[in-house]
Design a protein around this motif. Sequence first.
Motif, PDB file in Angstrom:
ATOM      1  N   LEU A 102     -15.382 -18.554 -11.330  1.00  0.00           N
ATOM      2  CA  LEU A 102     -14.237 -19.125 -10.620  1.00  0.00           C
ATOM      3  C   LEU A 102     -12.929 -18.807 -11.336  1.00  0.00           C
ATOM      4  O   LEU A 102     -11.941 -18.403 -10.700  1.00  0.00           O
ATOM      5  CB  LEU A 102     -14.411 -20.646 -10.485  1.00  0.00           C
ATOM      6  N   ALA A 103     -12.920 -18.967 -12.666  1.00  0.00           N
ATOM      7  CA  ALA A 103     -11.705 -18.669 -13.430  1.00  0.00           C
ATOM      8  C   ALA A 103     -11.368 -17.186 -13.360  1.00  0.00           C
ATOM      9  O   ALA A 103     -10.204 -16.804 -13.155  1.00  0.00           O
ATOM     10  CB  ALA A 103     -11.886 -19.105 -14.880  1.00  0.00           C
ATOM     11  N   GLY A 104     -12.385 -16.331 -13.516  1.00  0.00           N
ATOM     12  CA  GLY A 104     -12.154 -14.896 -13.431  1.00  0.00           C
ATOM     13  C   GLY A 104     -11.673 -14.477 -12.053  1.00  0.00           C
ATOM     14  O   GLY A 104     -10.782 -13.619 -11.929  1.00  0.00           O
ATOM     15  N   SER A 105     -12.231 -15.097 -10.999  1.00  0.00           N
ATOM     16  CA  SER A 105     -11.804 -14.787  -9.638  1.00  0.00           C
ATOM     17  C   SER A 105     -10.338 -15.131  -9.421  1.00  0.00           C
ATOM     18  O   SER A 105      -9.578 -14.350  -8.826  1.00  0.00           O
ATOM     19  CB  SER A 105     -12.672 -15.546  -8.627  1.00  0.00           C
ATOM     20  N   ALA A 106      -9.922 -16.310  -9.902  1.00  0.00           N
ATOM     21  CA  ALA A 106      -8.525 -16.719  -9.749  1.00  0.00           C
ATOM     22  C   ALA A 106      -7.590 -15.743 -10.460  1.00  0.00           C
ATOM     23  O   ALA A 106      -6.546 -15.344  -9.916  1.00  0.00           O
ATOM     24  CB  ALA A 106      -8.340 -18.128 -10.300  1.00  0.00           C
ATOM     25  N   LEU A 107      -7.956 -15.341 -11.670  1.00  0.00           N
ATOM     26  CA  LEU A 107      -7.126 -14.395 -12.420  1.00  0.00           C
ATOM     27  C   LEU A 107      -7.086 -13.023 -11.740  1.00  0.00           C
ATOM     28  O   LEU A 107      -6.031 -12.380 -11.671  1.00  0.00           O
ATOM     29  CB  LEU A 107      -7.659 -14.253 -13.846  1.00  0.00           C
ATOM     30  N   LEU A 108      -8.237 -12.566 -11.226  1.00  0.00           N
ATOM     31  CA  LEU A 108      -8.286 -11.263 -10.567  1.00  0.00           C
ATOM     32  C   LEU A 108      -7.478 -11.260  -9.273  1.00  0.00           C
ATOM     33  O   LEU A 108      -6.802 -10.271  -8.952  1.00  0.00           O
ATOM     34  CB  LEU A 108      -9.739 -10.879 -10.275  1.00  0.00           C
TER      35      LEU A 108
ATOM     36  N   ASN B   5      -3.958   2.524 -15.982  1.00  0.00           N
ATOM     37  CA  ASN B   5      -3.357   1.596 -15.009  1.00  0.00           C
ATOM     38  C   ASN B   5      -3.751   0.133 -15.212  1.00  0.00           C
ATOM     39  O   ASN B   5      -3.455  -0.706 -14.358  1.00  0.00           O
ATOM     40  CB  ASN B   5      -3.714   2.009 -13.568  1.00  0.00           C
ATOM     41  N   LEU B   6      -4.434  -0.179 -16.297  1.00  0.00           N
ATOM     42  CA  LEU B   6      -4.803  -1.566 -16.573  1.00  0.00           C
ATOM     43  C   LEU B   6      -3.883  -2.147 -17.645  1.00  0.00           C
ATOM     44  O   LEU B   6      -3.632  -1.500 -18.660  1.00  0.00           O
ATOM     45  CB  LEU B   6      -6.253  -1.670 -17.044  1.00  0.00           C
ATOM     46  N   GLY B   7      -3.390  -3.357 -17.403  1.00  0.00           N
ATOM     47  CA  GLY B   7      -2.597  -4.056 -18.401  1.00  0.00           C
ATOM     48  C   GLY B   7      -3.458  -5.023 -19.181  1.00  0.00           C
ATOM     49  O   GLY B   7      -4.638  -5.238 -18.859  1.00  0.00           O
ATOM     50  N   TYR B   8      -2.866  -5.636 -20.191  1.00  0.00           N
ATOM     51  CA  TYR B   8      -3.627  -6.589 -21.000  1.00  0.00           C
ATOM     52  C   TYR B   8      -4.049  -7.807 -20.181  1.00  0.00           C
ATOM     53  O   TYR B   8      -5.101  -8.394 -20.423  1.00  0.00           O
ATOM     54  CB  TYR B   8      -2.806  -7.014 -22.211  1.00  0.00           C
ATOM     55  N   ARG B   9      -3.229  -8.197 -19.215  1.00  0.00           N
ATOM     56  CA  ARG B   9      -3.612  -9.347 -18.379  1.00  0.00           C
ATOM     57  C   ARG B   9      -4.816  -9.007 -17.503  1.00  0.00           C
ATOM     58  O   ARG B   9      -5.661  -9.877 -17.231  1.00  0.00           O
ATOM     59  CB  ARG B   9      -2.426  -9.778 -17.527  1.00  0.00           C
ATOM     60  N   ASP B  10      -4.890  -7.764 -17.047  1.00  0.00           N
ATOM     61  CA  ASP B  10      -6.083  -7.333 -16.303  1.00  0.00           C
ATOM     62  C   ASP B  10      -7.318  -7.405 -17.187  1.00  0.00           C
ATOM     63  O   ASP B  10      -8.384  -7.873 -16.767  1.00  0.00           O
ATOM     64  CB  ASP B  10      -5.907  -5.899 -15.794  1.00  0.00           C
ATOM     65  N   MET B  11      -7.167  -6.942 -18.413  1.00  0.00           N
ATOM     66  CA  MET B  11      -8.294  -6.931 -19.340  1.00  0.00           C
ATOM     67  C   MET B  11      -8.721  -8.343 -19.714  1.00  0.00           C
ATOM     68  O   MET B  11      -9.907  -8.604 -19.927  1.00  0.00           O
ATOM     69  CB  MET B  11      -7.943  -6.126 -20.584  1.00  0.00           C
ATOM     70  N   PHE B  12      -7.754  -9.274 -19.777  1.00  0.00           N
ATOM     71  CA  PHE B  12      -8.114 -10.660 -20.055  1.00  0.00           C
ATOM     72  C   PHE B  12      -8.956 -11.231 -18.908  1.00  0.00           C
ATOM     73  O   PHE B  12      -9.946 -11.939 -19.134  1.00  0.00           O
ATOM     74  CB  PHE B  12      -6.861 -11.513 -20.261  1.00  0.00           C
ATOM     75  N   ALA B  13      -8.561 -10.919 -17.659  1.00  0.00           N
ATOM     76  CA  ALA B  13      -9.336 -11.391 -16.505  1.00  0.00           C
ATOM     77  C   ALA B  13     -10.759 -10.837 -16.544  1.00  0.00           C
ATOM     78  O   ALA B  13     -11.733 -11.552 -16.269  1.00  0.00           O
ATOM     79  CB  ALA B  13      -8.646 -10.979 -15.210  1.00  0.00           C
ATOM     80  N   LEU B  14     -10.897  -9.567 -16.907  1.00  0.00           N
ATOM     81  CA  LEU B  14     -12.225  -8.959 -17.020  1.00  0.00           C
ATOM     82  C   LEU B  14     -13.024  -9.578 -18.159  1.00  0.00           C
ATOM     83  O   LEU B  14     -14.251  -9.720 -18.070  1.00  0.00           O
ATOM     84  CB  LEU B  14     -12.094  -7.451 -17.225  1.00  0.00           C
ATOM     85  N   SER B  15     -12.327  -9.967 -19.232  1.00  0.00           N
ATOM     86  CA  SER B  15     -13.000 -10.619 -20.357  1.00  0.00           C
ATOM     87  C   SER B  15     -13.572 -11.970 -19.940  1.00  0.00           C
ATOM     88  O   SER B  15     -14.648 -12.365 -20.406  1.00  0.00           O
ATOM     89  CB  SER B  15     -12.023 -10.798 -21.522  1.00  0.00           C
TER      90      SER B  15
END
Length: 404
Positions: free
Chosen positions: A379-385, A326-336
């Motif tokens: 902050l960047a990761g929070s915005a993406l998540l 259920n994770l997409g590449y955009r989710d994985m980028f946010a986690l990265s």
Amino acid sequence: MTQVRSELTRFLRTETVGGALLLIAAAIALLWVNSPWSDSYVAMTETVLPIERLHLELTLADWTKDGLLAVFFFVAGLELKRELVVGELADRKRATLPIVAALGGVITPALVAAIVGFGVEGMDRGWAIPVATDIAFALAVLAMTGSRIPAGARVFLLSLAVVDDLMAIVLIAVLFTTAISVLWLLAAAACFAAWALAQHRRITPPLVYVPLALISWYALHEAGIHPTLAGVALGLLTRVRQDPDEDEAPATRWEHRFQPISAGLCVPLFALFASGVPLNGKVFGELFTNRLSLAIILGMLLGKTIGIFGISWAAIRFGVAKKPANLGYRDMFALSVLGAIGFTVSLLVAELALADVGDGSAVELAKAAVLVTSMAASLAGSALLLRRGRVHQARREARALEPE
């Protein structure tokens, strides 16, 4: 599997609280050292608390770095052993992705830092500063802003950070061990062997294990090896499978006891003593012009993100690993991006790598770079998540409206 999931849930909950306390302690240190009472902060950190009979002349800051962090690394060792034996890393297919992601998240920031800081004093070992991901800090941010992200995100980030920390621990052992006392090293090895034998023989009284832990810590300290590594070794030597007549395995039982101490006391106290960086005009002026700080900032923010996401994408693309459910590449980028949060281990490596460089200003500058970059990544990761959470919520609502 039910027990593994409950253990994972408990671990995430404790680390989330620990991450919040870590942030509070860091904020207190920053406010204190940049206030009119900064002298009292410096005096506190430099207060010597000796144990003369053992020839341990350590300051309070040293005790938090060498002593309290040993508990943190013991818990990390227990968690790593559990993951390797009964958790996500026990399944080769599931373990592949976080392992290769962690490799990318260590190698790429190290290369970026080494290239940017090439020739700068202290960067012969300072390139290791950006390689670690802070488990407590990253999980706290994920819990606060990624509640609507699928649960696989938490498992991926936790497994990644555990493997990442193991690699950072190995680097500490290799880079910051100079002259080794063979006799003391043999004494530590004997303690580790005794610990493993006691586990094998199912010996349970704490009176057996507490002296072994203390002696192994002291032996590594006297051997010239960073003593926190004793915590990792003992954690990895602890049994994680429970016997039929046991309610819990020793690793689970000790994790229950020591993880709250680690997350609620040891790590926040280390943050209090390590985060006191004067943030004056000079520091901010050098932060984005000095090659040392730039190497750390770019290594953490760009190297970590590109390394984790890039190698994960490649591993999935070429069939080496499977994408989490259920994770997409955009989710994985946010986690990265969250993987770029380096705090506890990064601050420790900064102190070890740059302690002998100049008048101490290099350590302060490196710590400032770690703190600023970790905050930017959070902050960047929070915005993406938050954005990805809205997307997942909208999909769930759309599926709920579909006719059965």
